[in-house]
Design an enzyme around this catalytic site. Structure first.
Site, PDB file in Angstrom:
ATOM      1  N   SER A 162      16.699   7.363  -3.751  1.00  0.00           N
ATOM      2  CA  SER A 162      15.336   6.838  -3.389  1.00  0.00           C
ATOM      3  C   SER A 162      14.929   7.183  -2.110  1.00  0.00           C
ATOM      4  O   SER A 162      15.639   7.036  -0.826  1.00  0.00           O
ATOM      5  CB  SER A 162      15.768   5.236  -3.248  1.00  0.00           C
ATOM      6  OG  SER A 162      14.816   4.375  -2.472  1.00  0.00           O
TER       7      SER A 162
ATOM      8  N   HIS B 177      13.654   4.249  -8.672  1.00  0.00           N
ATOM      9  CA  HIS B 177      14.640   5.167  -8.413  1.00  0.00           C
ATOM     10  C   HIS B 177      15.956   4.206  -8.011  1.00  0.00           C
ATOM     11  O   HIS B 177      16.316   4.062  -6.802  1.00  0.00           O
ATOM     12  CB  HIS B 177      14.571   6.077  -7.199  1.00  0.00           C
ATOM     13  CG  HIS B 177      13.484   7.315  -7.538  1.00  0.00           C
ATOM     14  ND1 HIS B 177      12.683   7.920  -6.667  1.00  0.00           N
ATOM     15  CD2 HIS B 177      13.277   7.783  -8.906  1.00  0.00           C
ATOM     16  CE1 HIS B 177      11.956   8.505  -7.224  1.00  0.00           C
ATOM     17  NE2 HIS B 177      12.378   8.736  -8.545  1.00  0.00           N
TER      18      HIS B 177
ATOM     19  N   THR C 120       3.604   7.902   0.596  1.00  0.00           N
ATOM     20  CA  THR C 120       3.562   6.327   1.063  1.00  0.00           C
ATOM     21  C   THR C 120       4.768   5.923   1.838  1.00  0.00           C
ATOM     22  O   THR C 120       4.786   5.160   2.600  1.00  0.00           O
ATOM     23  CB  THR C 120       3.188   5.458  -0.154  1.00  0.00           C
ATOM     24  OG1 THR C 120       4.322   5.868  -0.970  1.00  0.00           O
ATOM     25  CG2 THR C 120       2.029   6.057  -0.987  1.00  0.00           C
TER      26      THR C 120
ATOM     27  N   HIS D 262       4.893   5.263  -9.110  1.00  0.00           N
ATOM     28  CA  HIS D 262       4.842   6.401  -8.208  1.00  0.00           C
ATOM     29  C   HIS D 262       3.373   7.244  -8.899  1.00  0.00           C
ATOM     30  O   HIS D 262       2.902   8.248  -8.279  1.00  0.00           O
ATOM     31  CB  HIS D 262       5.985   7.638  -8.485  1.00  0.00           C
ATOM     32  CG  HIS D 262       6.923   7.066  -7.824  1.00  0.00           C
ATOM     33  ND1 HIS D 262       8.371   6.761  -8.468  1.00  0.00           N
ATOM     34  CD2 HIS D 262       7.336   6.419  -6.456  1.00  0.00           C
ATOM     35  CE1 HIS D 262       9.353   6.349  -7.495  1.00  0.00           C
ATOM     36  NE2 HIS D 262       8.740   6.074  -6.460  1.00  0.00           N
TER      37      HIS D 262
ATOM     38  N   GLU E 104       5.888  11.105  -6.801  1.00  0.00           N
ATOM     39  CA  GLU E 104       4.496  10.679  -6.002  1.00  0.00           C
ATOM     40  C   GLU E 104       3.914  11.812  -5.575  1.00  0.00           C
ATOM     41  O   GLU E 104       2.511  11.942  -5.894  1.00  0.00           O
ATOM     42  CB  GLU E 104       4.644   9.591  -5.086  1.00  0.00           C
ATOM     43  CG  GLU E 104       3.762   9.183  -4.323  1.00  0.00           C
ATOM     44  CD  GLU E 104       3.749   8.314  -3.070  1.00  0.00           C
ATOM     45  OE1 GLU E 104       4.635   7.084  -3.434  1.00  0.00           O
ATOM     46  OE2 GLU E 104       3.616   8.951  -1.948  1.00  0.00           O
TER      47      GLU E 104
ATOM     48  N   CYS F 157       9.839  -4.291  -3.237  1.00  0.00           N
ATOM     49  CA  CYS F 157       8.355  -4.409  -2.698  1.00  0.00           C
ATOM     50  C   CYS F 157       7.334  -4.805  -3.604  1.00  0.00           C
ATOM     51  O   CYS F 157       7.775  -5.010  -4.883  1.00  0.00           O
ATOM     52  CB  CYS F 157       7.809  -2.866  -2.002  1.00  0.00           C
ATOM     53  SG  CYS F 157       7.797  -1.644  -3.613  1.00  0.00           S
TER      54      CYS F 157
ATOM     55  N   ASN G  70      12.490   6.158   0.111  1.00  0.00           N
ATOM     56  CA  ASN G  70      12.195   5.057   1.085  1.00  0.00           C
ATOM     57  C   ASN G  70      13.636   4.548   1.653  1.00  0.00           C
ATOM     58  O   ASN G  70      13.858   4.239   2.802  1.00  0.00           O
ATOM     59  CB  ASN G  70      11.204   3.882   0.564  1.00  0.00           C
ATOM     60  CG  ASN G  70      12.100   2.886  -0.312  1.00  0.00           C
ATOM     61  OD1 ASN G  70      12.765   2.001   0.171  1.00  0.00           O
ATOM     62  ND2 ASN G  70      12.000   3.111  -1.504  1.00  0.00           N
TER      63      ASN G  70
HETATM   64  S1  SF4 Z   1       3.752   2.351  -2.119  1.00  0.00           S
HETATM   65 FE1  SF4 Z   1       5.665   2.452  -2.912  1.00  0.00          FE
HETATM   66  S2  SF4 Z   1       6.863   1.217  -1.531  1.00  0.00           S
HETATM   67 FE2  SF4 Z   1       4.856   0.664  -1.099  1.00  0.00          FE
HETATM   68  S3  SF4 Z   1       4.426  -1.059  -2.173  1.00  0.00           S
HETATM   69 FE3  SF4 Z   1       3.771   0.598  -3.421  1.00  0.00          FE
HETATM   70  S4  SF4 Z   1       5.582   0.951  -4.941  1.00  0.00           S
HETATM   71 FE4  SF4 Z   1       6.115  -0.229  -3.261  1.00  0.00          FE
END
Ligand code: SF4
Length: 280
Positions: free
Chosen positions: A221, A40, A161, A72, A124, A12, A223
Protein backbone atom coordinates in the site's frame (compact mmCIF):
# COMPACT_ATOMS: atom_id res chain seq x y z
CA UNK A 1 2.08 1.21 28.69
CA UNK A 2 0.00 3.93 26.99
CA UNK A 3 -1.36 3.19 23.52
CA UNK A 4 -2.72 6.14 21.55
CA UNK A 5 -4.36 6.12 18.15
CA UNK A 6 -3.76 8.89 15.61
CA UNK A 7 -6.73 11.20 14.94
CA UNK A 8 -7.29 9.80 11.44
CA UNK A 9 -6.55 6.15 10.67
CA UNK A 10 -7.99 3.12 8.89
CA UNK A 11 -10.38 3.15 5.94
CA UNK A 12 -10.51 6.47 4.12
CA UNK A 13 -13.66 7.84 2.57
CA UNK A 14 -12.82 6.48 -0.92
CA UNK A 15 -11.99 2.94 0.24
CA UNK A 16 -15.02 2.77 2.55
CA UNK A 17 -17.25 3.83 -0.32
CA UNK A 18 -15.73 1.27 -2.74
CA UNK A 19 -15.99 -1.59 -0.23
CA UNK A 20 -19.61 -0.75 0.64
CA UNK A 21 -20.57 -0.73 -3.05
CA UNK A 22 -18.83 -4.07 -3.70
CA UNK A 23 -20.32 -5.72 -0.59
CA UNK A 24 -23.80 -4.63 -1.61
CA UNK A 25 -23.45 -5.79 -5.24
CA UNK A 26 -21.86 -9.10 -4.19
CA UNK A 27 -24.76 -9.73 -1.82
CA UNK A 28 -27.41 -8.87 -4.41
CA UNK A 29 -25.79 -10.83 -7.25
CA UNK A 30 -24.15 -13.65 -5.29
CA UNK A 31 -20.67 -12.46 -6.30
CA UNK A 32 -18.91 -9.90 -8.51
CA UNK A 33 -15.58 -9.32 -10.24
CA UNK A 34 -13.22 -6.41 -9.69
CA UNK A 35 -10.65 -5.29 -12.25
CA UNK A 36 -7.46 -5.79 -10.25
CA UNK A 37 -7.56 -5.81 -6.45
CA UNK A 38 -10.11 -3.41 -4.97
CA UNK A 39 -7.63 -2.28 -2.30
CA UNK A 40 -4.00 -2.97 -1.46
CA UNK A 41 -4.71 -4.98 1.67
CA UNK A 42 -4.65 -8.78 1.86
CA UNK A 43 -6.96 -9.08 4.90
CA UNK A 44 -9.67 -7.01 3.21
CA UNK A 45 -9.26 -8.93 -0.07
CA UNK A 46 -9.63 -12.26 1.78
CA UNK A 47 -12.80 -11.02 3.43
CA UNK A 48 -14.20 -9.92 0.05
CA UNK A 49 -13.24 -13.25 -1.54
CA UNK A 50 -15.35 -14.87 1.19
CA UNK A 51 -18.47 -13.12 -0.14
CA UNK A 52 -17.77 -14.08 -3.75
CA UNK A 53 -15.59 -11.20 -4.99
CA UNK A 54 -13.25 -12.44 -7.73
CA UNK A 55 -10.27 -10.43 -8.98
CA UNK A 56 -9.90 -10.25 -12.77
CA UNK A 57 -6.23 -9.75 -13.63
CA UNK A 58 -7.03 -7.69 -16.74
CA UNK A 59 -9.88 -7.03 -19.17
CA UNK A 60 -9.31 -10.35 -20.97
CA UNK A 61 -9.68 -12.18 -17.65
CA UNK A 62 -13.20 -10.82 -16.91
CA UNK A 63 -15.55 -13.82 -16.93
CA UNK A 64 -18.94 -12.17 -16.31
CA UNK A 65 -20.80 -9.24 -17.81
CA UNK A 66 -20.20 -6.74 -14.98
CA UNK A 67 -16.95 -5.52 -13.47
CA UNK A 68 -16.12 -3.16 -10.62
CA UNK A 69 -13.49 -0.46 -11.16
CA UNK A 70 -11.46 0.18 -8.01
CA UNK A 71 -11.04 3.51 -6.19
CA UNK A 72 -7.70 3.91 -8.04
CA UNK A 73 -9.55 4.25 -11.35
CA UNK A 74 -8.64 3.13 -14.87
CA UNK A 75 -7.31 4.83 -17.98
CA UNK A 76 -9.64 5.86 -20.79
CA UNK A 77 -8.18 3.24 -23.14
CA UNK A 78 -9.00 0.44 -20.68
CA UNK A 79 -12.50 1.89 -20.33
CA UNK A 80 -12.91 1.68 -24.13
CA UNK A 81 -11.76 -1.97 -24.12
CA UNK A 82 -14.35 -2.84 -21.46
CA UNK A 83 -17.14 -1.06 -23.33
CA UNK A 84 -16.13 -2.77 -26.59
CA UNK A 85 -16.85 -6.11 -24.93
CA UNK A 86 -20.27 -4.94 -23.70
CA UNK A 87 -19.22 -5.40 -20.09
CA UNK A 88 -21.09 -3.22 -17.58
CA UNK A 89 -18.94 -1.12 -15.26
CA UNK A 90 -19.59 -0.29 -11.62
CA UNK A 91 -17.19 2.57 -11.16
CA UNK A 92 -15.94 3.19 -7.59
CA UNK A 93 -13.17 5.60 -8.66
CA UNK A 94 -12.61 7.89 -5.68
CA UNK A 95 -13.67 11.52 -6.29
CA UNK A 96 -10.15 12.67 -5.32
CA UNK A 97 -8.68 10.34 -7.95
CA UNK A 98 -11.22 11.60 -10.50
CA UNK A 99 -10.07 15.15 -9.77
CA UNK A 100 -6.49 14.05 -10.58
CA UNK A 101 -7.61 12.30 -13.79
CA UNK A 102 -9.59 15.33 -14.98
CA UNK A 103 -6.67 17.64 -14.20
CA UNK A 104 -4.38 15.40 -16.29
CA UNK A 105 -6.84 15.41 -19.20
CA UNK A 106 -7.32 19.17 -19.06
CA UNK A 107 -3.57 19.82 -19.02
CA UNK A 108 -2.92 17.43 -21.92
CA UNK A 109 -5.77 18.93 -23.95
CA UNK A 110 -4.35 22.42 -23.31
CA UNK A 111 -1.00 21.36 -24.77
CA UNK A 112 0.89 20.66 -21.55
CA UNK A 113 3.20 17.67 -21.11
CA UNK A 114 1.98 16.07 -17.87
CA UNK A 115 4.44 15.24 -15.11
CA UNK A 116 3.03 13.16 -12.26
CA UNK A 117 4.97 13.10 -9.02
CA UNK A 118 4.39 9.43 -8.20
CA UNK A 119 5.39 5.79 -8.66
CA UNK A 120 5.19 4.90 -12.35
CA UNK A 121 4.08 1.33 -11.62
CA UNK A 122 1.16 2.32 -9.36
CA UNK A 123 -2.36 1.62 -10.71
CA UNK A 124 -3.59 5.16 -10.05
CA UNK A 125 -0.58 6.73 -11.75
CA UNK A 126 -0.74 4.46 -14.82
CA UNK A 127 -4.46 5.18 -15.19
CA UNK A 128 -3.89 8.93 -14.87
CA UNK A 129 -1.26 8.90 -17.62
CA UNK A 130 -3.95 7.26 -19.74
CA UNK A 131 -6.22 10.25 -19.03
CA UNK A 132 -3.38 12.48 -20.23
CA UNK A 133 -3.52 10.53 -23.49
CA UNK A 134 -0.07 9.19 -22.56
CA UNK A 135 1.37 12.69 -23.15
CA UNK A 136 3.25 12.56 -19.89
CA UNK A 137 5.58 10.82 -17.51
CA UNK A 138 5.59 9.76 -13.85
CA UNK A 139 8.65 10.21 -11.69
CA UNK A 140 9.74 10.52 -8.08
CA UNK A 141 13.09 12.00 -9.00
CA UNK A 142 13.00 15.48 -10.56
CA UNK A 143 16.48 14.78 -11.96
CA UNK A 144 14.90 12.27 -14.34
CA UNK A 145 12.77 15.04 -15.82
CA UNK A 146 15.64 17.53 -15.89
CA UNK A 147 17.78 15.07 -17.89
CA UNK A 148 15.16 14.62 -20.65
CA UNK A 149 16.63 16.11 -23.85
CA UNK A 150 13.26 16.33 -25.56
CA UNK A 151 11.39 17.83 -22.60
CA UNK A 152 8.56 20.02 -23.94
CA UNK A 153 8.41 23.68 -22.85
CA UNK A 154 4.88 23.52 -21.46
CA UNK A 155 4.80 21.38 -18.34
CA UNK A 156 1.81 20.51 -16.13
CA UNK A 157 2.77 19.04 -12.76
CA UNK A 158 0.43 16.90 -10.65
CA UNK A 159 0.87 14.55 -7.71
CA UNK A 160 -0.27 11.00 -7.04
CA UNK A 161 -3.03 11.43 -4.43
CA UNK A 162 -1.15 9.69 -1.61
CA UNK A 163 2.15 11.58 -1.72
CA UNK A 164 3.59 13.72 1.10
CA UNK A 165 2.84 17.44 0.41
CA UNK A 166 6.28 18.70 1.49
CA UNK A 167 7.98 16.21 -0.84
CA UNK A 168 5.73 17.26 -3.73
CA UNK A 169 6.69 20.88 -3.11
CA UNK A 170 10.37 19.91 -3.15
CA UNK A 171 9.87 17.99 -6.41
CA UNK A 172 8.19 21.03 -8.01
CA UNK A 173 10.97 23.31 -6.76
CA UNK A 174 13.58 21.05 -8.36
CA UNK A 175 11.69 21.00 -11.65
CA UNK A 176 11.52 24.80 -11.60
CA UNK A 177 15.26 25.00 -10.95
CA UNK A 178 15.98 22.61 -13.80
CA UNK A 179 13.60 23.94 -16.42
CA UNK A 180 13.46 27.71 -16.14
CA UNK A 181 16.54 28.09 -18.31
CA UNK A 182 14.59 26.39 -21.13
CA UNK A 183 11.93 29.14 -21.36
CA UNK A 184 9.43 26.78 -19.83
CA UNK A 185 5.88 27.49 -18.82
CA UNK A 186 4.78 25.53 -15.75
CA UNK A 187 1.34 24.84 -14.33
CA UNK A 188 1.16 23.08 -10.96
CA UNK A 189 -2.05 21.57 -9.59
CA UNK A 190 -2.15 20.22 -6.05
CA UNK A 191 -3.91 16.85 -6.37
CA UNK A 192 -2.97 15.31 -3.03
CA UNK A 193 -6.00 13.76 -1.32
CA UNK A 194 -7.39 15.69 1.66
CA UNK A 195 -7.80 12.52 3.74
CA UNK A 196 -4.16 11.57 3.19
CA UNK A 197 -2.98 15.07 4.07
CA UNK A 198 -4.88 14.95 7.38
CA UNK A 199 -3.82 11.37 8.13
CA UNK A 200 -0.16 12.22 7.57
CA UNK A 201 -0.37 15.37 9.72
CA UNK A 202 -2.09 13.46 12.56
CA UNK A 203 0.42 10.60 12.38
CA UNK A 204 3.40 12.97 12.46
CA UNK A 205 1.96 14.91 15.40
CA UNK A 206 1.57 11.66 17.36
CA UNK A 207 4.97 10.32 16.27
CA UNK A 208 6.63 13.40 17.81
CA UNK A 209 5.21 12.48 21.25
CA UNK A 210 5.63 8.71 21.46
CA UNK A 211 8.50 6.26 21.99
CA UNK A 212 7.39 3.98 19.18
CA UNK A 213 5.00 4.27 16.22
CA UNK A 214 3.25 1.23 14.80
CA UNK A 215 1.95 1.78 11.26
CA UNK A 216 -0.61 -0.86 10.30
CA UNK A 217 -1.15 -1.67 6.64
CA UNK A 218 -0.15 -3.72 3.67
CA UNK A 219 3.45 -3.47 2.47
CA UNK A 220 2.06 -3.02 -1.07
CA UNK A 221 0.00 0.00 0.00
CA UNK A 222 1.52 3.29 -1.19
CA UNK A 223 -0.12 5.46 1.47
CA UNK A 224 0.88 3.05 4.26
CA UNK A 225 4.51 3.21 3.16
CA UNK A 226 4.40 7.02 3.06
CA UNK A 227 2.97 7.06 6.61
CA UNK A 228 5.77 4.79 7.86
CA UNK A 229 8.44 6.95 6.17
CA UNK A 230 6.95 10.10 7.65
CA UNK A 231 6.68 8.69 11.20
CA UNK A 232 10.26 7.39 10.98
CA UNK A 233 11.45 11.00 10.63
CA UNK A 234 10.17 11.64 14.18
CA UNK A 235 10.52 8.39 16.14
CA UNK A 236 11.25 4.68 16.01
CA UNK A 237 8.66 3.17 13.63
CA UNK A 238 7.52 -0.32 12.62
CA UNK A 239 5.21 -1.28 9.78
CA UNK A 240 2.87 -4.17 10.64
CA UNK A 241 0.43 -5.98 8.37
CA UNK A 242 -1.39 -7.77 11.20
CA UNK A 243 -1.22 -8.27 14.98
CA UNK A 244 0.88 -11.39 14.37
CA UNK A 245 3.73 -9.15 13.13
CA UNK A 246 4.25 -7.54 16.55
CA UNK A 247 7.65 -8.56 17.90
CA UNK A 248 7.52 -8.47 21.73
CA UNK A 249 11.22 -7.54 21.81
CA UNK A 250 10.40 -4.26 19.97
CA UNK A 251 8.16 -3.20 22.85
CA UNK A 252 10.80 -3.55 25.56
CA UNK A 253 11.37 -0.26 27.35
CA UNK A 254 8.64 1.51 25.31
CA UNK A 255 6.00 3.07 27.52
CA UNK A 256 4.15 5.26 25.01
CA UNK A 257 3.10 3.71 21.72
CA UNK A 258 1.37 5.47 18.85
CA UNK A 259 -0.81 3.73 16.30
CA UNK A 260 -1.74 4.79 12.80
CA UNK A 261 -2.99 2.84 9.80
CA UNK A 262 -3.17 3.06 6.02
CA UNK A 263 -6.32 4.02 4.14
CA UNK A 264 -7.10 0.40 3.25
CA UNK A 265 -6.56 -1.08 6.73
CA UNK A 266 -9.77 -2.33 8.36
CA UNK A 267 -10.89 -1.38 11.85
CA UNK A 268 -10.81 -5.07 12.74
CA UNK A 269 -7.07 -5.32 11.98
CA UNK A 270 -6.41 -2.15 14.01
CA UNK A 271 -8.43 -3.53 16.96
CA UNK A 272 -6.56 -6.85 16.80
CA UNK A 273 -3.22 -5.02 17.01
CA UNK A 274 -4.37 -3.02 20.04
CA UNK A 275 -5.75 -6.14 21.76
CA UNK A 276 -2.43 -7.96 21.24
CA UNK A 277 -0.48 -4.95 22.52
CA UNK A 278 -2.61 -4.90 25.67
CA UNK A 279 -2.11 -8.65 26.13
CA UNK A 280 1.66 -8.28 25.80
S1 SF4 B 1 -7.69 9.39 -2.98
FE1 SF4 B 1 -7.20 7.37 -2.24
S2 SF4 B 1 -6.65 7.71 -0.10
FE2 SF4 B 1 -7.74 9.54 -0.75
S3 SF4 B 1 -9.88 9.20 -0.15
FE3 SF4 B 1 -9.61 8.51 -2.26
S4 SF4 B 1 -9.15 6.32 -2.13
FE4 SF4 B 1 -8.81 7.22 -0.11
Amino acid sequence: MIVEKAGTLGFCFGVKRAINIVRQVAQEQGGIETLGPLVHNQQVLQELAGIGVRIAKDVADIKGNTVVISAHGIGQQVEKEIRAQNIQMIDTTCPFVRRLQLAARKLAESGFFVIIYGASDHTEVKATLGWANNRGIAALDAGLIARMDDLPRWLGILSQTTRVPAQFTEFVRNIIDATFTRDSELRVIDTICHDIRKRQADALELAKKVDLMLVIGDRESANTNRLAELCATATSTHLLETAADIQPSCLEGQSYIGITAGASTSERTIDEVITRLEAL
